[in-house]
Motif scaffolding. Structure first.
Motif, short mmCIF file in Angstrom:
data_model
loop_
_atom_site.label_atom_id
_atom_site.label_comp_id
_atom_site.label_asym_id
_atom_site.label_seq_id
_atom_site.Cartn_x
_atom_site.Cartn_y
_atom_site.Cartn_z
N GLY A 1 0.79 -1.22 0.00
CA GLY A 1 0.00 0.00 0.00
C GLY A 1 0.82 1.28 0.00
N ARG A 2 2.13 1.15 -0.17
CA ARG A 2 2.98 2.34 -0.21
C ARG A 2 2.97 2.93 -1.62
NH1 ARG A 2 8.25 -0.54 2.34
NH2 ARG A 2 7.71 -1.85 0.53
N VAL A 3 2.94 4.27 -1.69
CA VAL A 3 2.93 4.95 -2.99
C VAL A 3 4.28 4.78 -3.67
CG1 VAL A 3 2.71 7.15 -4.18
CG2 VAL A 3 1.19 6.62 -2.26
N VAL A 4 4.25 4.26 -4.87
CA VAL A 4 5.47 4.07 -5.65
C VAL A 4 5.67 5.24 -6.62
CG1 VAL A 4 6.59 2.60 -7.39
CG2 VAL A 4 5.34 1.57 -5.47
N ARG A 5 4.55 5.69 -7.22
CA ARG A 5 4.66 6.75 -8.22
C ARG A 5 3.32 7.46 -8.37
NH1 ARG A 5 7.90 6.85 -12.95
NH2 ARG A 5 7.79 8.94 -13.86
N ASP A 6 3.35 8.78 -8.43
CA ASP A 6 2.17 9.58 -8.73
C ASP A 6 2.32 10.15 -10.14
OD1 ASP A 6 0.42 9.51 -6.51
OD2 ASP A 6 1.80 10.78 -5.36
N LEU A 7 1.30 9.96 -10.96
CA LEU A 7 1.29 10.51 -12.31
C LEU A 7 0.14 11.49 -12.43
CD1 LEU A 7 1.84 7.17 -14.30
CD2 LEU A 7 3.57 8.87 -13.67
#
Length: 350
Positions: A291-297
């Protein structure tokens, strides 16, 4: 004589005649002494001053013969002004005639070329070719895509830009990615041309249909000529891709949805398609299995439509926020568009 300019003459009757002479140069020249060959672009205003004459006996009369269509010469100001409308090279003769009838001339060429850089970005490339296709069949004066300035955007303009692209820059790898950006620019032009109260979803669909018809006509004409022209034949896939994109952009879905990424599994990149029933600010977030954010686009504000092809879908290169490739495994991607939110799975396999 003592002053070097007065001549005295006597006669038997005691009369003395005096003449005062003003030294002059017998030869007429120019300052500067030449006119460089000139090159202008069709449809671009010209303002050029020619050299002044010196020597001889002023005042001078200036003439200029054989100007390209659209240009005029003013003998008082010695200026060439106007906007050339025809491509070609003209041999010009510039003449200065003094008060005694003596004259001198300079010769130079005036070349009028087509302006192939339609979108004025400083280079002739595939984007300019797409602009010709998108405004194909349009009539009028001063059209950027009408590179030969004959009043209509047609296959002659397409062939000219195609040859210019071949000479200046081969087909770039980013051609398909650039398609969408050029299309959006063309549609914006159509939207702005509409009355303010008409700039809505229906106006946009109408503009897209017009552009679609233009590209379809270009594809038809180019296909006919491509069999005998290798330069034209190589651009047929580009026109077909452009037509496909326009068809996709015309489709307005009934519901907003997040679709399955492709390819899946993938390594190292994937495309994430979606569709919007209404315009919205769109954001895509990639999470790992914990559930950790890897990438925001952040995809910005998007119009209603289908975003399924590689040119329009969201793209992820398989890297995290600092540019590092992520490990193999299962990941989740969430699309947020206004009040809509949906999540799907994707798999990296190395």
């Amino acid at each position: 004589s003592p002053d070097g300019s007065t001549i005295a003459s006597g006669s038997t009757d005691g009369t003395v005649l005096l003449w005062r002479l003003t030294p002059t140069s017998a030869t007429i020249t120019f300052n500067p002494d030449s006119v460089p060959d000139q090159t202008f672009e069709v449809g671009t205003p010209v303002d050029l001053m020619l050299p002044a004459a010196i020597g001889g006996t002023p005042p001078y009369t200036y003439t200029l013969s054989a100007l390209p269509i659209g240009l005029a010469f003013d003998g008082i100001t010695r200026q060439i002004n106007g906007t050339p409308t025809t491509v070609g090279t003209t041999n010009a003769t510039y003449t200065a005639t003094d008060n005694t009838g003596a004259s001198a001339s300079l010769t130079f060429t005036i070349t009028v070329e087509m302006n192939l850089d339609i979108n004025a970005d400083g280079q002739v490339n595939v984007i300019d070719l797409m602009w010709v296709a998108m405004f194909y069949g349009t009539r009028g004066d001063g059209l950027a895509a009408d590179v030969n300035a004959d009043g209509i955007v047609n296959v002659e303009d397409f062939a000219a830009v195609a040859a210019g692209v071949d000479a200046a820059n081969p087909i770039p790898q980013w051609a398909k990615q650039a398609l969408f950006a050029a299309l959006e620019q063309a549609i914006e032009i159509e939207d702005v041309a509409a009355a303010p109260m008409q700039r809505d979803k229906h106006q946009r669909v109408s503009s897209l249909r017009l552009t679609y018809d233009n590209v379809a006509a270009a594809l038809s004409d180019v296909s006919v000529l491509a069999g005998n022209d290798v330069q034209l034949e190589k651009w047929l896939p580009l026109l077909e891709e452009l037509l496909h994109l326009l068809a996709e952009m015309q489709s307005i879905p009934e519901t907003t949805a997040l679709l399955a990424n492709y390819p899946n599994p993938f390594n190292p990149e994937t495309w994430i398609p979606y569709q919007l029933a209404t315009p919205a600010d769109v954001k895509l977030t990639i999470y790992d299995i914990r559930g950790r954010v890897v990438r925001d686009l952040d995809l910005g504000h998007q119009r209603a439509g289908m975003y399924q092809s590689k040119s329009r879908a969201a793209y992820w290169d398989g890297r995290n926020a600092v540019g590092e490739p992520v490990a193999s495994g299962l990941y989740f991607y969430t699309l947020t568009a206004g009040e809509f939110s949906a999540t799907r799975k994707l798999l990296i396999r190395k």
